[in-house]
Scaffold this motif. Structure first.
Motif, short mmCIF file in Angstrom:
data_model
loop_
_atom_site.label_atom_id
_atom_site.label_comp_id
_atom_site.label_asym_id
_atom_site.label_seq_id
_atom_site.Cartn_x
_atom_site.Cartn_y
_atom_site.Cartn_z
N ALA A 125 1.01 6.56 -7.14
CA ALA A 125 1.06 7.34 -7.43
C ALA A 125 1.10 9.07 -7.34
O ALA A 125 0.41 10.05 -8.05
CB ALA A 125 -0.51 7.42 -6.36
N THR A 126 1.70 9.23 -6.20
CA THR A 126 2.82 10.30 -5.89
C THR A 126 4.06 10.71 -7.27
O THR A 126 4.15 12.07 -6.92
CB THR A 126 2.25 10.65 -4.28
OG1 THR A 126 3.36 9.77 -4.18
CG2 THR A 126 1.01 10.72 -3.78
N ALA A 178 2.27 1.91 -3.76
CA ALA A 178 0.82 2.08 -4.08
C ALA A 178 0.95 3.35 -3.88
O ALA A 178 0.70 4.68 -4.91
CB ALA A 178 -0.48 1.77 -4.02
N ASP A 179 1.08 3.91 -2.85
CA ASP A 179 0.58 5.67 -2.46
C ASP A 179 2.00 6.50 -3.17
O ASP A 179 1.47 7.52 -3.74
CB ASP A 179 0.55 5.39 -1.41
CG ASP A 179 -0.31 5.06 -0.80
OD1 ASP A 179 -1.48 5.28 -1.24
OD2 ASP A 179 -1.33 5.19 0.79
N TYR A 237 -5.91 -1.82 -5.42
CA TYR A 237 -5.43 -0.65 -4.72
C TYR A 237 -4.11 -0.32 -5.45
O TYR A 237 -4.07 1.43 -6.01
CB TYR A 237 -4.86 -0.68 -3.56
CG TYR A 237 -4.69 0.28 -2.76
CD1 TYR A 237 -6.13 1.66 -2.10
CD2 TYR A 237 -2.99 0.81 -2.71
CE1 TYR A 237 -5.38 2.46 -2.11
CE2 TYR A 237 -2.99 2.53 -2.13
CZ TYR A 237 -4.07 2.96 -2.02
OH TYR A 237 -4.10 4.37 -1.15
N TYR A 249 0.75 -1.26 -0.19
CA TYR A 249 0.25 -0.02 -0.37
C TYR A 249 0.62 1.50 -0.29
O TYR A 249 0.69 2.15 -0.31
CB TYR A 249 -0.94 -0.08 1.60
CG TYR A 249 -2.36 -0.62 1.13
CD1 TYR A 249 -2.72 -0.72 0.49
CD2 TYR A 249 -2.07 -2.21 1.69
CE1 TYR A 249 -4.20 -1.64 0.22
CE2 TYR A 249 -3.06 -3.16 1.26
CZ TYR A 249 -4.33 -3.10 0.70
OH TYR A 249 -5.03 -3.53 0.41
N SER A 264 -4.11 3.20 -8.29
CA SER A 264 -2.85 3.79 -8.31
C SER A 264 -2.22 3.89 -9.76
O SER A 264 -1.07 4.50 -9.35
CB SER A 264 -1.76 2.92 -6.90
OG SER A 264 -2.59 3.43 -5.59
#
Lengths: 358, 285
Positions: B223-224, B219-220, B265, B216, B269
Motif C-alpha cells: 500500500a505504501t 500488504a502494508d 486485507y 499483513y 491494500s
C-alpha cells in the motif's frame, strides 16, 4: 509446519518440579488407597474445560476418593478418556492469576504474558487486557519481576516473581518448549506462589537432542486432516502449501475435497500405500488427485510408488495424477507404461477428476 | 538485498557430500551457478564432479573468496552450519534444511542482527534467476527468463506458480522461496522492496499461507511503497481452524490468520487476489 508435542498436566508438572518451580504436592492415585487426603483428583486429558466437565473433584474421605477415581477414569471429556489421573493437595487459594511464556514469532523472541484474572474464566479476558513483555537478555529478569509485581499488585513478591520467570525461562529453553502456560498461578492464603495447572508444548523438531522424551501425550497430526467425511475427491500433494492449494482448487472447481494430505519430501512406496489405505475409508470417494511438484523429491520415485501401491490395491478408485519437476521424463515414461495417464497441470488433473464424478 | 547479492558470485555448498547436497549441486551447476567448493567435515580432499570438498568455510576462504553458501546439512547440524557461515562473514546464506528447532532459530536471529549476512530460509527452496543462477532446489527447467518477480512461503507452490507462468510464455526475473517456518531470515517485504526497485521487474506474484501475520506486513508495504501490479494468493481457504496454542495461542492466533482475512486485507491494500492459484495465473495472463 511445526509439530507440537502437547504434554499432559502431570508430565508438564514433572518438568516444572525438575526446574525448581513450586507445584502442589501430588501423587498418581492407587485405586485401593490414597497417599493423603483431602485431595483434588484431576483427569489427565489433552484438552481444556475439564473442570466444567466434571473432571476435577475434591475428595475428603476414602469413600469419596474411590468413588471419584471410578467416575473420572470413565468420564469422556471432549472425546478423550484419561489414561492417567493425578491427585493433588487442595490449595487454600487467595488469588488465581495467569502467567505464560511463549515464542513470539514476529519479534523472534520469548515473550511473557500475564493477566491478573486467571483460572477457568481466562477465556473471557480480552486480548488487550494481557500484560506482555519480551525477554531480550538475562538482565531483563529484574525489571520483569518488578513490573509483574506492580501489574499483579503483589508488592512483596518482586523477587519471588523474578525468580519464577527466570526459572520458567530456563525451563522453556532447555526443554525446547514452544509454550509454558501456568493457569492458574495460585497465590495461597499463606502467601505462597504455586503453579496450580500447567500446559506445556514441546517442539518436536528438537526431539533429536532429547533422547529422554517419552510422553503419554500423542503428537498432533498436521499432515493428514479430514475436511469432509462425505467428500468425493481425495487429495495427495507434497508440501503443505501445495496441498492446501490443491484443496482450494478442487473446492473452487465445485468438487468436494475429502481431505488435506501433505506426504512431504520423502514420498516413497510405503508412504503412498499408507496414504491410499486411509483415503479408501472415505465412503463417497470417487477419485484421488495426486499433485506432486518435485524439487527435493524425485518424480520417478513417486511414480514407482504410485504404481506399486496401485498394484497392491485392486479396488483403488481412479487416479488423476499430476507430476512435475525433477526427473519428470522418467516418471512420465513409467506411468504411461503402466497405463496411468499423467496430467500436465493441476487444472488438467481437476478436469480429469471431474470426468470420474457423475 | 539487490540483484548483485542474489547473483551468487562464488558459491559454496555446505553439506555437499550428502545425497541431497550432491544431487542439487549438480543441478545448480547445470543451471549456470558458479559453485567453487563445498564443505563436509572430515571429507576434505574429496570432490563432487571436480568441485573440491573442504572441512570448513575458513579452509575454503584460505584459497578463495566466498560470496554465497547454500546449506543442505541435516536439521541437527543446521544451526552450527548457519553460525559458521555468519562467523565467516558470508554475505548470502541460503538454508534449504527443514525441521530446524525454533529455539535454534531464535539464537540465529540474534546472531544475524549483529552481522552483515543475509539469510534466506530456512526450510525453503532458495532463489532462482532463470537463465542466470540457481541457489537452491527450484527446478530450473520449468522456468523462463523474463520480468515477473515471484515470492512465496511455500516450496512446491512456488514451483507451481513458476511453471504455470512458463506454460503461458510469461517469464520470470526472480523466483524466491522465503521458507515456511514461523521464524526466518528474509521476509516478503524484503523481496517486495527488491522487486519494486529493480527496473527489469514489471509484475509481482506473492504467495502466502494461513498462519502468522507476515502477509499483513507485506500488504502494508504494498500500500505504501509498491507501484507495480501485485498478484496475491493465500493458500488454505478450506483449511479447518488451526492448531491451538492453548489460551495464549487462542489469543494470538485468531481468524486474523485465515486465508480469507489475509486475502481481503491484501485486496484492500491494492493487490489483485484470487482464491486459487489457477485463477490467479489466469489473472496475470
Amino acid at each position: 509446519m511445526i509439530e507440537r508435542v502437547k504434554l499432559l498436566e502431570y508430565e508438564a508438572k514433572r518438568i516444572l518440579k525438575a526446574g525448581s518451580i513450586p507445584i502442589p504436592k501430588s501423587y498418581i492415585p492407587d485405586p485401593n488407597e490414597p497417599q493423603f487426603l483431602p485431595a483434588v483428583i484431576k483427569s489427565q486429558v489433552p484438552t481444556g474445560g475439564r473442570g466444567k466437565a466434571g473432571g476435577v473433584v475434591v475428595v475428603n474421605t476414602e469413600d469419596e476418593y474411590k468413588s471419584a477415581l471410578g467416575k473420572i477414569s470413565k468420564l469422556e471429556i471432549k472425546g478423550f478418556l484419561p489414561k492417567t489421573l493425578l491427585a493433588e493437595e487442595a490449595l487454600a487459594i487467595d488469588r488465581e492469576l495467569y502467567l505464560s511464556l511463549l515464542i513470539d514469532k514476529p519479534s523472534a523472541s520469548i515473550m511473557v504474558m500475564a493477566n491478573s484474572n486467571g483460572g477457568v474464566e481466562v477465556e473471557e479476558n480480552s486480548e488487550d487486557s494481557y500484560w506482555k513483555q519480551s525477554i531480550t537478555g538475562k538482565s531483563d529478569f529484574d525489571a520483569i519481576g518488578q513490573s509483574l509485581a506492580d501489574y499483579y499488585d503483589l508488592p512483596d513478591k518482586t523477587f519471588v516473581l523474578q525468580d519464577l520467570v527466570e526459572k520458567l525461562y530456563h525451563c522453556l529453553v532447555t526443554n525446547d518448549a514452544l509454550l509454558l502456560e501456568i493457569n492458574p498461578l495460585v497465590i495461597t492464603k499463606d502467601g505462597q506462589v504455586v503453579a496450580g495447572d500447567c500446559k506445556m508444548e514441546l517442539d518436536d523438531a528438537a526431539a533429536f537432542r532429547h533422547p529422554d522424551w517419552d510422553f503419554e501425550a500423542e503428537k498432533t497430526e498436521s499432515n493428514f486432516v479430514t475436511l469432509d467425511e462425505k467428500g468425493t475427491v481425495a487429495t495427495v500433494a507434497n508440501g503443505a502449501g501445495l496441498a492446501m492449494a490443491t484443496v482450494d482448487a478442487v473446492a473452487d472447481a465445485g468438487l468436494v475435497p475429502a481431505n488435506f494430505l501433505d506426504i512431504g519430501g520423502g514420498a516413497n512406496e510405503a508412504s503412498v500405500l499408507a496414504a491410499f489405505k486411509r483415503l479408501m475409508e472415505y465412503e463417497g470417494l470417487k477419485v484421488i488427485i495426486i499433485n506432486i511438484f518435485a524439487g527435493i523429491t524425485r518424480c520417478d520415485e513417486v511414480a514407482k510408488a504410485i504404481i506399486a501401491a496401485r498394484d497392491q490395491m485392486p479396488s483403488l478408485p481412479p487416479l488423476a495424477v499430476r507430476l512435475a519437476g525433477t526427473n519428470y521424463e522418467q516418471a512420465a515414461e513409467l506411468l504411461t507404461d503402466h497405463g496411468i495417464a499423467i496430467q500436465p497441470s493441476l487444472a488438467d488433473a481437476i478436469t480429469a477428476a471431474k470426468k470420474e464424478i457423475i | 538485498m539487490n540483484e548483485s547479492l542474489l547473483s551468487g558470485g562464488n558459491v559454496i555448498v555446505q553439506g555437499i557430500t550428502g545425497s541431497h547436497g550432491a544431487f542439487h549441486t549438480r543441478a545448480m551447476v547445470a543451471a549456470g551457478t558458479n559453485i567453487v567448493a563445498g564443505t563436509s567435515p572430515g571429507k576434505a580432499g574429496q570432490d563432487i564432479d571436480g568441485i573440491p570438498v573442504y572441512n570448513s568455510i575458513a579452509d575454503i576462504q584460505a584459497d578463495m573468496r566466498v560470496d554465497t553458501t547454500v546449506i543442505f546439512v541435516p536439521a541437527a547440524h543446521a544451526k552450527g552450519a548457519i553460525i559458521e557461515a555468519i562467523n565467516a562473514q558470508v554475505p548470502l546464506i541460503v538454508c534449504i534444511t527443514e525441521g530446524i528447532p525454533i529455539h535454534d532459530m531464535l539464537q540465529i536471529k540474534q546472531r544475524l542482527k549483529k552481522s552483515g549476512s543475509r539469510l534466506i530460509g530456512p526450510n525453503c527452496p532458495g532463489i532462482l534467476m532463470p537463465g542466470k543462477t540457481k541457489l537452491g532446489i527450484i527446478p530450473a527447467n520449468l522456468s523462463l527468463p523474463g520480468t515477473v518477480g515471484i515470492v512465496s512461503r511455500s516450496g512446491t507452490l512456488t514451483y507451481e506458480a513458476m511453471a504455470s507462468l512458463t506454460q503461458r510464455g510469461i517469464g520470470q526475473k526472480y523466483v524466491i522461496g522465503i521458507g515456511g517456518d514461523p521464524i526466518n531470515g528474509t521476509s516478503f517485504t524484503d523481496c517486495l522492496e527488491l522487486f519494486q526497485n529493480d527496473p527489469d521487474v514489471d509484475r509481482i506474484i506473492l504467495i502466502g499461507e494461513i498462519g502468522g501475520t507476515a502477509e499483513y506486513d507485506a500488504a502494508d508495504y504494498i500500500a505504501t511503497h509498491v507501484t507495480k501490479p501485485v498478484y496475491a494468493y493465500i493458500t488454505g481457504h478450506y483449511a479447518p481452524e488451526g492448531v491451538q496454542l492453548g489460551h495464549a495461542g487462542a489469543i494470538l492466533h485468531t481468524l486474523h490468520e485465515s486465508a480469507n482475512a489475509k486475502t481481503a486485507y491484501l485486496q484492500s491494500s491494492g493487490a489483485h487476489t484470487a482464491t486459487n492459484l489457477v485463477s490467479l495465473i489466469d489473472f496475470v495472463n
